[in-house]
Motif scaffolding. Structure first.
Motif, mmCIF file in Angstrom:
data_model
loop_
_atom_site.group_PDB
_atom_site.id
_atom_site.type_symbol
_atom_site.label_atom_id
_atom_site.label_comp_id
_atom_site.label_asym_id
_atom_site.label_seq_id
_atom_site.Cartn_x
_atom_site.Cartn_y
_atom_site.Cartn_z
ATOM 1 N N PHE A 2 6.145 48.398 -19.206
ATOM 2 C CA PHE A 2 7.172 49.285 -18.670
ATOM 3 C C PHE A 2 7.913 48.752 -17.449
ATOM 4 O O PHE A 2 8.940 49.300 -17.067
ATOM 5 C CB PHE A 2 6.538 50.635 -18.310
ATOM 6 N N VAL A 31 12.680 44.422 -23.555
ATOM 7 C CA VAL A 31 11.869 45.597 -23.886
ATOM 8 C C VAL A 31 11.790 45.760 -25.395
ATOM 9 O O VAL A 31 10.719 46.003 -25.961
ATOM 10 C CB VAL A 31 12.465 46.860 -23.239
ATOM 11 N N TYR A 63 9.471 43.104 -26.985
ATOM 12 C CA TYR A 63 8.066 43.395 -26.686
ATOM 13 C C TYR A 63 7.558 44.537 -27.560
ATOM 14 O O TYR A 63 6.501 44.430 -28.207
ATOM 15 C CB TYR A 63 7.934 43.763 -25.203
ATOM 16 N N ARG A 121 7.839 37.273 -23.856
ATOM 17 C CA ARG A 121 7.634 38.711 -24.044
ATOM 18 C C ARG A 121 7.015 39.015 -25.404
ATOM 19 O O ARG A 121 6.150 39.899 -25.526
ATOM 20 C CB ARG A 121 8.967 39.453 -23.898
ATOM 21 N N PHE A 131 13.217 55.839 -24.515
ATOM 22 C CA PHE A 131 13.472 54.461 -24.109
ATOM 23 C C PHE A 131 14.937 54.067 -24.194
ATOM 24 O O PHE A 131 15.334 53.043 -23.626
ATOM 25 C CB PHE A 131 12.586 53.496 -24.905
ATOM 26 N N THR A 157 14.720 52.373 -20.405
ATOM 27 C CA THR A 157 14.916 50.930 -20.339
ATOM 28 C C THR A 157 16.010 50.553 -19.346
ATOM 29 O O THR A 157 15.895 49.567 -18.618
ATOM 30 C CB THR A 157 15.275 50.381 -21.731
ATOM 31 N N GLY A 176 15.262 50.700 -26.939
ATOM 32 C CA GLY A 176 15.827 49.622 -26.137
ATOM 33 C C GLY A 176 17.087 49.056 -26.752
ATOM 34 O O GLY A 176 18.072 48.779 -26.057
#
Length: 390
Positions: free
Chosen positions: A18, A42, A45, A96, A214, A218, A344
């Motif tokens: 996060f 993000v 990941y 990531r 998100f 994000t 994201g």
């Protein structure tokens, strides 16, 4: 004591997952890429975690649990070291993905090990301790990582996370015995559970909730910067979010026990959707001086409502069929990270086509769709209750 090291590993992983939200502006500036492109760290990941978790669980099914944890944490640490050395978008993106693969293998293994280490009457508390590592990461790890990254450079945050992972690895090698029993579900068992109509509706609810959250989280630092927030202010905003999320998580569990999982989940989603839409409205229609405080209040309400939904959702999934609840919850975790990835990506599109003030209503619309699926699932259960195992 072994469970403590597993919780520390979860803390490091939760911080890693996060913290990019708070570091997005400084990474964007340093690598000279757009905020929308930076947000894809993000997405990468979360997508790698969502897809990797079930595949890696099956692939390492027959390996000793201690060896699996060692491999997962070693990979996680190595990926953070790669991030520290990264000077370009592709290299940081690759790091990531590797971090996510380590996390995707470590987290469910850690939960299984916690159950194996604890006596039957303490297993619930052991699992709660491990998962609390992620909760504490949102309260402490993410604001701290953001502050460190803004003060000493974003690579310093990855140094911090790598160090936490190394301490957790040392603890696992010291405190987790070999030869623990394994209860990983096969791919066929996972697919069989996923076909259950109640589970399908629940997974759809989770993914839409995660997308909505998100899409905004994000890129939260971008509209905050537009209001004049400096690095310390952004860290404070993330601390407020994390603290409210922890409160919401506890509140959601309590309310689910008292009023039922589905009503509690519905109220949480309704509150979250409202807060996100109002966030866009506040950013668009009020002066910056007043908006700063309104936005922080809405972030607080969004986190409480959104994370009150989650334990209620977990409880509702367990009730579908207690015999297969472990598999269903594993699927739900993967679906959640898939939603984080899609959120994201969606937020990046919103930034590119519309603007940062539009993130809230787009995210709120996804949460409203999640609420619609939840209400439809509740109606289906009332009309034709699922057969619950005794």
């Amino acid at each position: 004591m072994g469970v403590f090291w597993l919780a520390l590993a979860a803390f490091a992983i939760g911080t890693e997952a996060f913290v990019i939200a708070g570091l997005l502006p400084v990474i964007s500036e340093d690598l000279q890429i757009s905020a929308a492109a930076t947000g894809q760290f993000v997405t990468a990941y979360a997508l790698a975690y969502a897809l990797g978790s079930p595949i890696l669980a099956v692939a390492f099914n027959n390996f000793d649990r201690r060896h699996v944890l060692t491999l997962a944490l070693s990979g996680f640490i190595a990926a953070n070291l790669l991030a520290i050395a990264s000077t370009s978008f592709p290299l940081l993106l690759a790091s990531r993905v590797l971090m996510a693969m380590g996390a995707a293998l470590c987290t469910p293994t850690a939960l299984g090990v916690a159950v194996a280490l604890a006596s039957p009457e303490r297993r619930g508390r052991a699992v709660a301790l491990v998962t609390s590592g992620i909760t504490v990461a949102t309260v402490i790890g993410v604001p701290l990582g953001t502050m460190v990254g803004n003060q000493f450079g974003w690579r310093a945050t990855f140094v911090m996370v790598a160090a936490l992972g190394a301490v957790a690895l040392a603890g696992v090698l010291y405190g987790v015995p070999r030869g623990l029993p394994n209860s990983t579900a096969t791919l066929g068992e996972r697919l069989a559970v996923a076909r259950h109509p109640g589970v399908l509706y629940a997974l759809a609810t989770t993914v839409l909730w995660a997308i909505g959250g998100f899409t905004v989280f994000t890129y939260l630092a971008i509209p905050l910067q537009g209001l004049g927030f400096n690095a310390a202010d952004i860290s404070l905003a993330l601390l407020i979010f994390g603290s409210a999320a922890a409160i919401g998580n506890m509140l959601g569990g309590t309310l689910a026990d008292r009023f039922g999982p589905l009503p509690t989940a519905a109220v949480g989603l309704a509150g979250m959707a409202t807060a996100l839409v109002l966030l866009s409205l506040a950013l668009k229609s009020t002066t910056p001086d007043h908006t700063r405080y309104v936005v922080l209040l809405l972030v607080f309400g969004w986190a409480i409502a959104g994370w009150a939904f989650y334990p209620a959702q977990i409880a509702s999934i367990v009730r579908i069929d207690p015999r297969t609840s472990v598999i269903a919850l594993s699927l739900n975790a993967s679906t959640m990270y898939l939603g984080f990835a899609l959120g994201g990506a969606a937020g990046g599109i919103v930034l590119s086509i519309l603007g940062p003030t539009d993130l809230g209503w787009v995210g709120g619309s996804s949460v409203a769709a999640s609420l619609a699926v939840l209400l439809f699932r509740g109606r289906q259960e009332r009309l034709k209750p699922y057969k619950i195992a005794g």
